[in-house]
Design a protein around this motif. Structure first.
Motif, PDB file in Angstrom:
ATOM      1  N   ASP A 104     -19.248  27.350  22.441  1.00  0.00           N
ATOM      2  CA  ASP A 104     -19.131  26.666  21.150  1.00  0.00           C
ATOM      3  C   ASP A 104     -19.907  27.382  20.046  1.00  0.00           C
ATOM      4  N   ALA A 105     -19.725  28.697  19.969  1.00  0.00           N
ATOM      5  CA  ALA A 105     -20.490  29.479  19.003  1.00  0.00           C
ATOM      6  C   ALA A 105     -19.984  29.307  17.577  1.00  0.00           C
ATOM      7  N   VAL A 106     -18.666  29.277  17.396  1.00  0.00           N
ATOM      8  CA  VAL A 106     -18.081  29.287  16.055  1.00  0.00           C
ATOM      9  C   VAL A 106     -17.181  28.074  15.871  1.00  0.00           C
ATOM     10  N   PRO A 107     -17.490  27.188  14.917  1.00  0.00           N
ATOM     11  CA  PRO A 107     -16.605  26.039  14.679  1.00  0.00           C
ATOM     12  C   PRO A 107     -15.230  26.502  14.198  1.00  0.00           C
ATOM     13  N   LYS A 108     -14.199  25.879  14.713  1.00  0.00           N
ATOM     14  CA  LYS A 108     -12.838  26.171  14.264  1.00  0.00           C
ATOM     15  C   LYS A 108     -12.442  25.135  13.205  1.00  0.00           C
ATOM     16  N   ILE A 109     -12.122  25.616  12.007  1.00  0.00           N
ATOM     17  CA  ILE A 109     -11.700  24.737  10.920  1.00  0.00           C
ATOM     18  C   ILE A 109     -10.364  25.248  10.406  1.00  0.00           C
ATOM     19  N   PRO A 110      -9.316  24.438  10.446  1.00  0.00           N
ATOM     20  CA  PRO A 110      -7.997  24.886   9.997  1.00  0.00           C
ATOM     21  C   PRO A 110      -8.000  25.315   8.539  1.00  0.00           C
ATOM     22  N   SER A 111      -7.111  26.229   8.205  1.00  0.00           N
ATOM     23  CA  SER A 111      -7.047  26.759   6.836  1.00  0.00           C
ATOM     24  C   SER A 111      -6.692  25.686   5.817  1.00  0.00           C
ATOM     25  N   VAL A 112      -6.047  24.607   6.283  1.00  0.00           N
ATOM     26  CA  VAL A 112      -5.673  23.544   5.359  1.00  0.00           C
ATOM     27  C   VAL A 112      -6.894  22.917   4.696  1.00  0.00           C
ATOM     28  N   ALA A 113      -8.060  23.055   5.301  1.00  0.00           N
ATOM     29  CA  ALA A 113      -9.265  22.459   4.726  1.00  0.00           C
ATOM     30  C   ALA A 113      -9.506  22.953   3.301  1.00  0.00           C
ATOM     31  N   ALA A 114      -9.168  24.206   3.046  1.00  0.00           N
ATOM     32  CA  ALA A 114      -9.388  24.781   1.710  1.00  0.00           C
ATOM     33  C   ALA A 114      -8.385  24.268   0.690  1.00  0.00           C
ATOM     34  N   GLU A 115      -7.309  23.616   1.153  1.00  0.00           N
ATOM     35  CA  GLU A 115      -6.270  23.144   0.236  1.00  0.00           C
ATOM     36  C   GLU A 115      -6.516  21.729  -0.256  1.00  0.00           C
ATOM     37  N   LEU A 116      -7.468  21.027   0.337  1.00  0.00           N
ATOM     38  CA  LEU A 116      -7.667  19.618   0.015  1.00  0.00           C
ATOM     39  C   LEU A 116      -8.486  19.433  -1.253  1.00  0.00           C
ATOM     40  N   ASP A 117      -8.307  18.295  -1.868  1.00  0.00           N
ATOM     41  CA  ASP A 117      -9.059  17.921  -3.071  1.00  0.00           C
ATOM     42  C   ASP A 117     -10.551  18.104  -2.819  1.00  0.00           C
ATOM     43  N   PRO A 118     -11.256  18.822  -3.690  1.00  0.00           N
ATOM     44  CA  PRO A 118     -12.700  19.022  -3.469  1.00  0.00           C
ATOM     45  C   PRO A 118     -13.494  17.725  -3.489  1.00  0.00           C
ATOM     46  N   GLY A 119     -12.889  16.649  -3.973  1.00  0.00           N
ATOM     47  CA  GLY A 119     -13.582  15.361  -3.954  1.00  0.00           C
ATOM     48  C   GLY A 119     -13.568  14.687  -2.604  1.00  0.00           C
ATOM     49  N   ILE A 120     -12.738  15.198  -1.677  1.00  0.00           N
ATOM     50  CA  ILE A 120     -12.730  14.667  -0.318  1.00  0.00           C
ATOM     51  C   ILE A 120     -13.918  15.259   0.441  1.00  0.00           C
ATOM     52  N   ARG A 121     -14.698  14.415   1.049  1.00  0.00           N
ATOM     53  CA  ARG A 121     -15.836  14.921   1.827  1.00  0.00           C
ATOM     54  C   ARG A 121     -15.336  15.410   3.175  1.00  0.00           C
ATOM     55  N   GLN A 122     -15.618  16.680   3.472  1.00  0.00           N
ATOM     56  CA  GLN A 122     -15.165  17.275   4.728  1.00  0.00           C
ATOM     57  C   GLN A 122     -16.371  17.694   5.571  1.00  0.00           C
ATOM     58  N   LEU A 123     -16.321  17.349   6.844  1.00  0.00           N
ATOM     59  CA  LEU A 123     -17.352  17.733   7.799  1.00  0.00           C
ATOM     60  C   LEU A 123     -16.682  18.235   9.065  1.00  0.00           C
ATOM     61  N   HIS A 124     -17.236  19.273   9.669  1.00  0.00           N
ATOM     62  CA  HIS A 124     -16.863  19.587  11.038  1.00  0.00           C
ATOM     63  C   HIS A 124     -17.757  18.754  11.949  1.00  0.00           C
ATOM     64  N   SER A 125     -17.297  18.514  13.170  1.00  0.00           N
ATOM     65  CA  SER A 125     -18.088  17.683  14.078  1.00  0.00           C
ATOM     66  C   SER A 125     -19.487  18.245  14.296  1.00  0.00           C
ATOM     67  N   ILE A 126     -19.657  19.577  14.155  1.00  0.00           N
ATOM     68  CA  ILE A 126     -20.988  20.158  14.336  1.00  0.00           C
ATOM     69  C   ILE A 126     -21.956  19.692  13.258  1.00  0.00           C
ATOM     70  N   GLY A 127     -21.429  19.290  12.095  1.00  0.00           N
ATOM     71  CA  GLY A 127     -22.288  18.833  11.003  1.00  0.00           C
ATOM     72  C   GLY A 127     -22.321  17.328  10.838  1.00  0.00           C
ATOM     73  N   TYR A 128     -21.499  16.629  11.623  1.00  0.00           N
ATOM     74  CA  TYR A 128     -21.475  15.169  11.548  1.00  0.00           C
ATOM     75  C   TYR A 128     -22.636  14.592  12.357  1.00  0.00           C
TER      76      TYR A 128
END
Length: 379
Positions: free
Chosen positions: A146-170
């Motif tokens: 589990d060295a590198v979190p996998k985050i889909p590219s769609v994350a960059a397309e979402l409204d910046p007002g949506i709060r996004q966390l990967h499980s590693i940061g939750y």
């Protein structure tokens, strides 16, 4: 710390400290490996990049509990303390690992990051670390998968007002904005987090393919799960080989949190995948657009062995290895990979089985005179 304490320094080695085996990673896999090496009378040192043993567990979400009972979570030589049928928290496990590291009689160096591993002309290895150079006859890579979190590219397309966390940061629901939550990824961490945020009062969606579940009853499920993990779900069985492929691809079954629990909490489950965006909102592959205030990406991790120069790895990041021995690189081993030899391989109480297997192979190399001579190590 600023330097590695001298370990069998050899003036002829050409610089750096020499040790027979370097174990990279001070989690349960690395500590179990060190225990069995010590039991076999082989010299080793454990290098852990974090400042404190157990911190990889202290960094996880607050409510995390292991899905195996305490009686199955002991490392070799030290049973897990407390009530045998309890499901330990991540913080409790972290403290157990810290205590274990102080009792196994092996040097454990914290705050030391390994930046490169190379072979040398004598058949050994040269390791560059944040605290200096080491040369070794064997290297055991025990950092997990589990060295590198996998985050889909769609994350960059979402409204910046949506709060996004990967499980590693939750950590807890209090990190989220008021309003609906989309949890992406329906394996164990996704189910756990979706259940928690729904119970905290958020309208919650859980998006992702369902990969089955292995119900674990508090009274009898623990022993059954342990039997399956050790005897059935292994590389020796067809079902085990199929499960390995699915799990390494990101599709693990639910162990303790079940679909019925999610439904009872009001989690809106959908097997539609989150694949894009529409009007800056998450878009599912069935055309549904979700107007949410938060997205938690429980989309897994990938290994990272890019610092190990002689190693070949696949597109998924997993190394080319056979039963924990690197293909084509004598003396390079792995412990703690997801489903290395069986489902048990990445369980806290199961990793000691693979650790002993690898320690025995290292001891056998030494007995057969296959370890590089001290004078050939270094650069």
């Amino acid at each position: 710390m600023t330097s590695i304490e001298p370990l069998a320094r050899d003036a002829e080695a050409g610089g750096g400290d020499r040790v027979e085996t370097v174990v990279v990673g001070g989690g349960q896999a690395g500590l179990a490996s060190a225990y069995w090496l010590a039991q076999a009378g082989r010299e080793c040192v454990v290098l852990e990049k974090r400042d404190r043993i157990g911190d990889q567990w202290r960094e996880r979400y607050d409510s995390l509990r292991l899905f195996t009972q305490a009686r199955f979570n002991g490392l070799p030589g030290m049973p897990y303390p407390g009530r045998r049928t309890a499901y330990p928290t991540a913080a409790e496990l972290a403290d157990y690992l810290e205590t274990y590291s102080s009792l196994i009689g092996v040097p454990v160096r914290t705050g030391v990051r390994v930046t490169s591993v190379d072979t040398d002309s004598g058949g050994g290895f040269v390791l560059e670390t944040s605290a200096g150079r080491l040369t070794a006859s064997n290297v055991v890579l025990a950092m997990g998968s589990d060295a590198v979190p996998k985050i889909p590219s769609v994350a960059a397309e979402l409204d910046p007002g949506i709060r996004q966390l990967h499980s590693i940061g939750y950590r807890r629901p209090g990190q989220l904005l008021p309003g609906p939550v989309l949890v992406v990824g329906a394996s164990q961490s996704g189910a756990d987090i979706a259940l928690e945020v729904a119970r905290a009062g958020h309208e919650t969606w859980l998006s992702g393919r369902h990969h089955g579940e292995i119900p674990v009853d508090e009274r009898i499920g623990g022993p059954i799960m342990w039997f399956l993990a050790n005897r059935v779900f292994t590389l020796k069985t067809p079902i085990g080989r199929t499960m390995r492929s699915k799990i390494r691809g990101g599709g693990s079954p639910l162990i303790r949190t079940r679909r019925a629990d999610l439904d009872a909490a009001g989690v809106r489950r959908t097997q539609a995948r989150t694949v894009g965006s529409r009007d800056d909102l998450p878009l599912l592959d069935d055309g549904t657009v979700l107007d949410v205030a938060n997205v938690v990406w429980c989309t897994g991790y990938r290994p990272d062995y890019s610092f190990v120069r002689p190693l070949r790895a696949g597109d998924d990041g997993y190394p080319a290895e056979t039963e924990g021995a690197a293909n084509g690189v004598p003396g390079l081993f792995f412990v703690g990979l997801i489903f290395q030899r069986g489902f048990y391989s990445h369980l806290v109480g199961g990793v000691g089985r693979d650790a002993r297997f690898i320690a025995d192979r290292i001891a056998a190399r030494a007995a057969k005179g296959r370890l590089p001579r001290a004078s050939s190590l270094g650069s």
